[in-house]
Write an enzyme that holds these catalytic residues in place. Structure first.
Site, PDB file in Angstrom:
ATOM      1  N   ALA A  22      47.404 134.559   9.504  1.00 12.80           N
ATOM      2  CA  ALA A  22      46.831 135.362   8.421  1.00 12.80           C
ATOM      3  C   ALA A  22      46.395 136.750   8.852  1.00 12.80           C
ATOM      4  O   ALA A  22      46.297 137.652   8.015  1.00 12.80           O
ATOM      5  CB  ALA A  22      45.649 134.618   7.803  1.00 12.80           C
ATOM      6  N   LYS A  49      41.836 133.706  15.999  1.00 12.17           N
ATOM      7  CA  LYS A  49      40.376 133.721  16.096  1.00 12.17           C
ATOM      8  C   LYS A  49      39.796 133.926  14.703  1.00 12.17           C
ATOM      9  O   LYS A  49      40.409 134.547  13.841  1.00 12.17           O
ATOM     10  CB  LYS A  49      39.902 134.836  17.032  1.00 12.17           C
ATOM     11  CG  LYS A  49      40.351 134.665  18.475  1.00 12.17           C
ATOM     12  CD  LYS A  49      39.828 135.807  19.346  1.00 12.17           C
ATOM     13  CE  LYS A  49      40.268 135.644  20.796  1.00 12.17           C
ATOM     14  NZ  LYS A  49      39.776 136.755  21.658  1.00 12.17           N
ATOM     15  N   ASN A 127      64.509 137.409   7.998  1.00 11.29           N
ATOM     16  CA  ASN A 127      64.219 138.455   7.017  1.00 11.29           C
ATOM     17  C   ASN A 127      64.067 137.799   5.658  1.00 11.29           C
ATOM     18  O   ASN A 127      64.947 137.051   5.228  1.00 11.29           O
ATOM     19  CB  ASN A 127      65.364 139.484   7.004  1.00 11.29           C
ATOM     20  CG  ASN A 127      65.046 140.706   6.162  1.00 11.29           C
ATOM     21  OD1 ASN A 127      64.625 140.608   5.024  1.00 11.29           O
ATOM     22  ND2 ASN A 127      65.266 141.879   6.740  1.00 11.29           N
ATOM     23  N   PHE A 128      62.957 138.067   4.972  1.00 16.33           N
ATOM     24  CA  PHE A 128      62.686 137.423   3.692  1.00 16.33           C
ATOM     25  C   PHE A 128      62.989 138.316   2.500  1.00 16.33           C
ATOM     26  O   PHE A 128      62.623 137.993   1.373  1.00 16.33           O
ATOM     27  CB  PHE A 128      61.242 136.927   3.648  1.00 16.33           C
ATOM     28  CG  PHE A 128      61.074 135.599   4.330  1.00 16.33           C
ATOM     29  CD1 PHE A 128      61.109 134.426   3.606  1.00 16.33           C
ATOM     30  CD2 PHE A 128      60.914 135.527   5.702  1.00 16.33           C
ATOM     31  CE1 PHE A 128      60.990 133.197   4.224  1.00 16.33           C
ATOM     32  CE2 PHE A 128      60.789 134.310   6.341  1.00 16.33           C
ATOM     33  CZ  PHE A 128      60.827 133.131   5.597  1.00 16.33           C
ATOM     34  N   HIS A 157      65.153 151.080  12.655  1.00 13.98           N
ATOM     35  CA  HIS A 157      63.767 150.682  12.439  1.00 13.98           C
ATOM     36  C   HIS A 157      62.825 151.728  13.030  1.00 13.98           C
ATOM     37  O   HIS A 157      63.246 152.646  13.725  1.00 13.98           O
ATOM     38  CB  HIS A 157      63.484 149.304  13.058  1.00 13.98           C
ATOM     39  CG  HIS A 157      64.082 148.170  12.285  1.00 13.98           C
ATOM     40  ND1 HIS A 157      65.360 147.718  12.510  1.00 13.98           N
ATOM     41  CD2 HIS A 157      63.572 147.383  11.293  1.00 13.98           C
ATOM     42  CE1 HIS A 157      65.624 146.715  11.689  1.00 13.98           C
ATOM     43  NE2 HIS A 157      64.554 146.489  10.937  1.00 13.98           N
ATOM     44  N   LYS A 161      59.226 149.181  16.964  1.00  8.84           N
ATOM     45  CA  LYS A 161      59.975 147.921  17.038  1.00  8.84           C
ATOM     46  C   LYS A 161      60.685 147.828  18.382  1.00  8.84           C
ATOM     47  O   LYS A 161      61.455 148.709  18.756  1.00  8.84           O
ATOM     48  CB  LYS A 161      60.991 147.822  15.898  1.00  8.84           C
ATOM     49  CG  LYS A 161      61.690 146.459  15.831  1.00  8.84           C
ATOM     50  CD  LYS A 161      62.538 146.343  14.584  1.00  8.84           C
ATOM     51  CE  LYS A 161      63.249 145.007  14.500  1.00  8.84           C
ATOM     52  NZ  LYS A 161      62.296 143.860  14.451  1.00  8.84           N
TER      53      LYS A 161
END
Length: 246
Positions: A22, A49, A127-128, A157, A161
């Site tokens: 997250a 963490k 890749n989404f 890119h 990257k």
């Protein structure tokens, strides 16, 4: 085995999402964009963490606290290979569908995904972007229709990257190979380019270029949320982004 309530599978009740990784760039985008969707609700966020235990109404968990995370209908993972094994085992144990964009997985981890797919639905992608999913299909079909043509894949890119060729370029190359082509790769790193991929097929007197340009990183998070909403209702198996289209 699977902790999916009947209510959560009704169309008017949001699917419960556990987000793993997250604190990363994708994780933060997923949290932000999911808040505007009525069909999904993030019920827990897992990071390496934890500081605050609740942020914007979402319970926060450390990576070692997977066993204490709330029930969910689907897990979305954008983390690191070293955190992947424990998460996959957790998803199999609790019957939770897994959408993962964690890259750099070893051959053994990919084999573990295949094994997990006999028990839960899993979807892994480099890749989404839904547009890239369409491009992958187009590249395979073009390679099959154009035997003997040169095939070159150029990816661009941002300067930060490190990996080259990009994972997406390699995925496009795999599609070209399935179609019978032998792809060559070139990588450029410049400025703040989000991502651009060009697949060129060329022969004497003509050439075809298939191009995808990403101008907003949110497209990847939107694609992952789309995939999660779709995967949560699928049987066990290993899926691709293209499977979630249409």
């Amino acid at each position: 085995m699977k902790s999916v309530s009947l209510a959560s599978m009704q169309t008017n009740t949001p699917l419960r999402v556990l987000l793993h990784g997250a604190n990363g760039r994708m994780g933060q985008a997923l949290l932000r964009l999911s808040s505007s969707r009525e069909d999904l609700q993030v019920v827990g966020a897992v990071s390496r963490k934890v500081g605050q235990r609740v942020i914007d109404g979402v319970s926060q968990f450390a990576a070692g606290e997977l066993g204490g995370t709330p029930d969910s209908d689907v897990v979305i993972d954008f983390s690191l290979p070293e955190a992947f094994d424990a998460l996959l085992a957790h998803c199999v144990e609790h019957g939770r569908p897994l959408v993962t964009g964690t890259t750099g997985l070893s051959d053994a981890q990919q084999a573990a995904l295949d094994a997990a797919a006999t028990r839960i639905p899993v979807l892994w992608a480099t890749n989404f972007s839904l547009g890239v999913a369409v491009l992958v299909d187009m590249v395979e079909r073009a390679a099959r229709a154009l035997p003997g043509w040169d095939c070159d894949i150029v990816e661009q890119h941002h300067v930060r990257k490190l990996d080259a060729p990009s994972g997406t370029a390699l995925t496009l190359g795999e599609a070209a190979t399935r179609g019978g082509a032998t792809p060559r790769y070139a990588s450029l790193r410049a400025g703040d380019i989000v991502g651009e991929h060009t697949v060129q097929f060329a022969t004497l007197g003509e050439r075809i270029e298939l191009i995808h340009r990403a101008t907003d990183r949110d497209i990847f998070a939107r694609g992952a949320l789309h995939a999660a909403a779709w995967l949560a209702r699928q049987p066990a198996g290993r899926y691709r982004i293209a499977d979630a289209l249409g």
